[in-house]
Design an enzyme around this catalytic site. Structure first.
Site: not given
Ligand code: PBG
Length: 328
Positions: A198, A221, A252
């Protein structure tokens, strides 16, 4: 191999039938996971401004959407909660409320739409008043105290009936502690989908707006999510998560990281999912609203690209629309 003019690649592209015959990758509804945004407040139900075509759902609307998804052949959905700001605090205590919005949604889905798989994020960001995925100690996100929260939270979600928990926080060691906690609680059948690779991405903007963390988030983050320039590190993360007990892994965001998907699938041969995140979906919708692209074709083309890169499935806000299109 013969050469032009004996060989003409365009012969096979002339007709529908021959294009259909030689197509290498086909997308089906079984390749899609529907991402849904839920809310515990009637006032917040309705369209999300930054995600055209997506609404925050109350639980009745969630059940209706899940039924439609299941009827279209979509195997699973993933839940993302918008939590009442009054319930957020620095310790994310609402994440451990067994009667909170998410456990309640899981129970409703398992009762009313048992045929669809329920996937839930395990991360603290919907529940913290600072919008981070972990607990803070001063200015830093504290890894090990966060692990404790995540494993307790995962057990609560699994006990409510979640089929698969999806740690999306990027703390070190989370998959292992969650697996141990689930097994200790006798929840040996609950799967773990690890958000293994991620990235610290600018594509999450509309999501943070949808679940109401955008204005709360202090800083960024980058101390826990990955640097967008890295690919060997993504493989290292995946190797560790498999070792710790992940049943499936995820990349992701999706489209900007197809090379990562491809390398993971080639190297590990494990179920590999990708998340077409909010910013990717919003770009498609906005292009089409402006007359710069056809959202239906953009959706099917991008989703097919994930399959071609080696993904087994894709999480998408457009899963229902895509499945309807695939059903003709
Ligand atoms: C955070 C989380 C995020 C998404 C899913 N779970 C965003 C982040 O890390 O700030 C993003 C999903 C999206 O953008 O559709 N635990």
């Amino acid at each position: 191999m013969s050469q032009f003019p004996q060989l003409r690649m365009r012969r096979k592209r002339r007709a529908d039938w021959s294009r259909n015959l030689v197509r290498e990758t086909a997308l089906t509804a079984h390749d899609l996971v529907l991402t849904t945004v839920i809310t515990d407040s009637v006032d917040r139900e309705g369209p999300v401004g930054s995600l055209p075509g997506v609404s925050r759902l109350g639980l009745d609307a969630l059940v209706a959407q899940a039924k439609e998804a299941a009827a279209l052949g979509i195997p699973a959905l993933a839940l993302f909660p918008h939590i009442d700001p009054a319930r957020k605090n620095a310790t994310a205590s609402e994440a451990l409320n067994p009667d909170g919005l998410v456990p309640e949604a899981i129970r409703r889905l398992k009762r009313d739409v048992p045929e669809i798989g329920v996937i839930v994020d395990v991360a603290l960001d919907p529940f913290t008043d600072h919008g981070h995925d972990g607990l803070m100690r001063g200015e830093v996100i504290d890894n090990d105290s966060t692990l404790d929260m995540l494993s307790q939270g995962a057990v609560i979600l699994a006990e409510a009936g979640a089929d698969m928990v999806a740690p999306s926080d990027m703390m070190d060691g989370r998959v292992g502690v969650i697996r141990d906690a689930l097994d200790d609680a006798g929840l040996t059948e609950t799967m773990i989908l690890s958000y293994a690779a991620k990235f610290a991405s600018a594509f999450y903007g509309p999501y943070r707006d949808a679940i109401g963390t955008a204005s709360a988030l202090k800083g960024d983050k980058r101390t826990y999510q990955m640097d967008p320039g890295n690919t060997d590190e993504a493989l290292h993360e995946v190797a560790m998560d498999i070792e710790e007990g992940a049943d499936m892994v995820m990349v992701k965001p999706g489209l900007p990281y197809l090379d990562i998907c491809h390398r993971i699938k080639a190297e590990f041969e494990v179920p590999t999912l990708a998340f077409q995140v909010s910013g990717e979906y919003a770009m498609i919708q906005l292009a089409s609203q402006n007359g710069w692209g056809d959202s239906e074709r953009l959706l099917l083309e991008t989703l097919t690209a994930f399959k071609r890169a080696g993904c087994d499935a894709v999480l998408s806000y457009g899963a229902i629309r895509a499945a309807r299109l695939l059903a003709g």
